[in-house]
Design a protein around this motif. Structure first.
Motif, PDB file in Angstrom:
ATOM      1  N   LEU A  10       0.821  -1.205   0.000  1.00  0.00           N
ATOM      2  CA  LEU A  10       0.000   0.000   0.000  1.00  0.00           C
ATOM      3  C   LEU A  10       0.862   1.266   0.000  1.00  0.00           C
ATOM      4  N   ALA A  11       1.964   1.254   0.731  1.00  0.00           N
ATOM      5  CA  ALA A  11       2.878   2.405   0.717  1.00  0.00           C
ATOM      6  C   ALA A  11       3.470   2.603  -0.670  1.00  0.00           C
ATOM      7  N   TRP A  12       3.879   1.506  -1.306  1.00  0.00           N
ATOM      8  CA  TRP A  12       4.442   1.586  -2.660  1.00  0.00           C
ATOM      9  C   TRP A  12       3.378   2.075  -3.639  1.00  0.00           C
ATOM     10  N   THR A  13       2.153   1.623  -3.457  1.00  0.00           N
ATOM     11  CA  THR A  13       1.038   2.082  -4.297  1.00  0.00           C
ATOM     12  C   THR A  13       0.867   3.584  -4.174  1.00  0.00           C
ATOM     13  N   GLU A  14       0.866   4.084  -2.949  1.00  0.00           N
ATOM     14  CA  GLU A  14       0.718   5.523  -2.756  1.00  0.00           C
ATOM     15  C   GLU A  14       1.894   6.287  -3.351  1.00  0.00           C
ATOM     16  N   SER A  15       3.103   5.782  -3.139  1.00  0.00           N
ATOM     17  CA  SER A  15       4.291   6.459  -3.673  1.00  0.00           C
ATOM     18  C   SER A  15       4.255   6.562  -5.185  1.00  0.00           C
ATOM     19  N   ASP A  41       4.845  13.856  -6.791  1.00  0.00           N
ATOM     20  CA  ASP A  41       5.068  14.491  -5.495  1.00  0.00           C
ATOM     21  C   ASP A  41       6.061  13.724  -4.624  1.00  0.00           C
ATOM     22  N   THR A  42       6.048  12.391  -4.712  1.00  0.00           N
ATOM     23  CA  THR A  42       6.848  11.585  -3.792  1.00  0.00           C
ATOM     24  C   THR A  42       8.216  11.190  -4.320  1.00  0.00           C
ATOM     25  N   HIS A  43       8.320  11.013  -5.619  1.00  0.00           N
ATOM     26  CA  HIS A  43       9.554  10.520  -6.248  1.00  0.00           C
ATOM     27  C   HIS A  43       9.985   9.167  -5.681  1.00  0.00           C
ATOM     28  N   ALA A  44       8.995   8.347  -5.277  1.00  0.00           N
ATOM     29  CA  ALA A  44       9.244   6.990  -4.767  1.00  0.00           C
ATOM     30  C   ALA A  44      10.342   6.983  -3.704  1.00  0.00           C
ATOM     31  N   PRO A  45      10.012   7.414  -2.497  1.00  0.00           N
ATOM     32  CA  PRO A  45      11.016   7.569  -1.445  1.00  0.00           C
ATOM     33  C   PRO A  45      11.742   6.277  -1.080  1.00  0.00           C
ATOM     34  N   ASP A  46      12.986   6.439  -0.668  1.00  0.00           N
ATOM     35  CA  ASP A  46      13.810   5.294  -0.270  1.00  0.00           C
ATOM     36  C   ASP A  46      13.170   4.483   0.850  1.00  0.00           C
ATOM     37  N   ALA A  47      12.502   5.132   1.776  1.00  0.00           N
ATOM     38  CA  ALA A  47      11.885   4.408   2.895  1.00  0.00           C
ATOM     39  C   ALA A  47      10.789   3.467   2.397  1.00  0.00           C
ATOM     40  N   ASP A  48      10.000   3.930   1.438  1.00  0.00           N
ATOM     41  CA  ASP A  48       8.949   3.070   0.887  1.00  0.00           C
ATOM     42  C   ASP A  48       9.556   1.917   0.096  1.00  0.00           C
ATOM     43  N   LEU A  68       9.319  -2.130   0.825  1.00  0.00           N
ATOM     44  CA  LEU A  68       8.964  -3.038  -0.265  1.00  0.00           C
ATOM     45  C   LEU A  68       9.984  -4.167  -0.370  1.00  0.00           C
ATOM     46  N   CYS A  69      11.265  -3.831  -0.324  1.00  0.00           N
ATOM     47  CA  CYS A  69      12.339  -4.821  -0.433  1.00  0.00           C
ATOM     48  C   CYS A  69      12.311  -5.824   0.709  1.00  0.00           C
ATOM     49  N   ALA A  70      11.873  -5.394   1.873  1.00  0.00           N
ATOM     50  CA  ALA A  70      11.816  -6.281   3.031  1.00  0.00           C
ATOM     51  C   ALA A  70      10.733  -7.344   2.887  1.00  0.00           C
ATOM     52  N   GLU A  71       9.739  -7.097   2.049  1.00  0.00           N
ATOM     53  CA  GLU A  71       8.589  -7.998   1.939  1.00  0.00           C
ATOM     54  C   GLU A  71       8.443  -8.680   0.576  1.00  0.00           C
ATOM     55  N   PHE A  72       9.065  -8.124  -0.453  1.00  0.00           N
ATOM     56  CA  PHE A  72       8.878  -8.624  -1.811  1.00  0.00           C
ATOM     57  C   PHE A  72      10.235  -8.894  -2.457  1.00  0.00           C
ATOM     58  N   ASN A  73      10.359 -10.006  -3.168  1.00  0.00           N
ATOM     59  CA  ASN A  73      11.595 -10.262  -3.898  1.00  0.00           C
ATOM     60  C   ASN A  73      11.643  -9.390  -5.157  1.00  0.00           C
ATOM     61  N   GLU A  74      12.727  -9.430  -5.898  1.00  0.00           N
ATOM     62  CA  GLU A  74      12.894  -8.548  -7.050  1.00  0.00           C
ATOM     63  C   GLU A  74      11.779  -8.709  -8.073  1.00  0.00           C
ATOM     64  N   ARG A  75      11.468  -9.942  -8.409  1.00  0.00           N
ATOM     65  CA  ARG A  75      10.404 -10.170  -9.399  1.00  0.00           C
ATOM     66  C   ARG A  75       9.073  -9.618  -8.896  1.00  0.00           C
ATOM     67  N   GLU A  76       8.759  -9.881  -7.646  1.00  0.00           N
ATOM     68  CA  GLU A  76       7.497  -9.391  -7.086  1.00  0.00           C
ATOM     69  C   GLU A  76       7.446  -7.866  -7.084  1.00  0.00           C
ATOM     70  N   ARG A  77       8.585  -7.222  -6.855  1.00  0.00           N
ATOM     71  CA  ARG A  77       8.626  -5.755  -6.880  1.00  0.00           C
ATOM     72  C   ARG A  77       8.276  -5.228  -8.264  1.00  0.00           C
ATOM     73  N   VAL A  78       8.833  -5.862  -9.276  1.00  0.00           N
ATOM     74  CA  VAL A  78       8.521  -5.456 -10.650  1.00  0.00           C
ATOM     75  C   VAL A  78       7.053  -5.739 -10.958  1.00  0.00           C
ATOM     76  N   ASP A  79       6.583  -6.933 -10.592  1.00  0.00           N
ATOM     77  CA  ASP A  79       5.198  -7.308 -10.869  1.00  0.00           C
ATOM     78  C   ASP A  79       4.218  -6.377 -10.174  1.00  0.00           C
ATOM     79  N   LEU A  80       4.487  -6.048  -8.919  1.00  0.00           N
ATOM     80  CA  LEU A  80       3.622  -5.129  -8.190  1.00  0.00           C
ATOM     81  C   LEU A  80       3.643  -3.742  -8.824  1.00  0.00           C
ATOM     82  N   THR A  81       4.810  -3.300  -9.244  1.00  0.00           N
ATOM     83  CA  THR A  81       4.926  -1.988  -9.885  1.00  0.00           C
ATOM     84  C   THR A  81       4.132  -1.954 -11.189  1.00  0.00           C
TER      85      THR A  81
END
Length: 146
Positions: free
Chosen positions: A89-94, A100-107, A111-124
């Motif tokens: 949800l944070a990544w969705t908002e970012s 406005d957000t420029h996809a902050p490092d904290a978000d 994301l990295c703590a919960e999703f592997n690389e492929r999942e990060r791309v798929d979610l994006t």
């Protein structure tokens, strides 16, 4: 509000491509319930009544509780979401508010703590797709069924 045009009829090849992308996203392995929460949150941010209605109904069909659906708008203050859902949800908002957000490092770190690389791309990709659908529905004034 009156619909401006039926974008399905106006550009069937473009919509067919979007539907193909959406079908591919649904087969990538991300949890369908999680994807509905993401679609709902992006649609809330964008103010897309048609998509909020659709994704709320779809989430309910998948077994989502009304309580959690009501809380999506205030997910940060709500105790009802897992760490993985919060990261999504944070990544969705970012990304929905990327200008406005420029996809902050904290978000991204969450994301990295919960999703592997492929999942990060798929979610994006899923977030990008719902934002396109929102723009089509809002721009052409799609109206939820009564």
């Amino acid at each position: 509000m009156e619909p401006r045009l039926d974008f399905y009829k106006a550009s069937p090849d473009a919509v067919k491509a979007m539907l193909g992308l959406q079908a591919s996203i649904s087969k990538l392995g991300l949890d369908a319930g999680l994807l509905e929460l993401v679609k709902l949150r992006a649609s809330q941010i964008n103010g897309c009544a048609y998509c909020v209605d659709m994704h709320s109904l779809e989430a309910r069909k998948r077994g989502e509780t009304e309580r959690r659906l009501y809380a999506v708008a205030a997910w940060q203050e709500s105790p009802f979401f897992t760490t993985r859902e919060r990261a999504a949800l944070a990544w969705t908002e970012s990304l929905t508010r990327v200008a406005d957000t420029h996809a902050p490092d904290a978000d991204y770190a969450a994301l990295c703590a919960e999703f592997n690389e492929r999942e990060r791309v798929d979610l994006t990709l899923a977030i990008g797709a719902i934002n396109v659908w929102n723009r089509l529905a809002i721009g052409f004034r799609s109206v939820p069924a009564a």
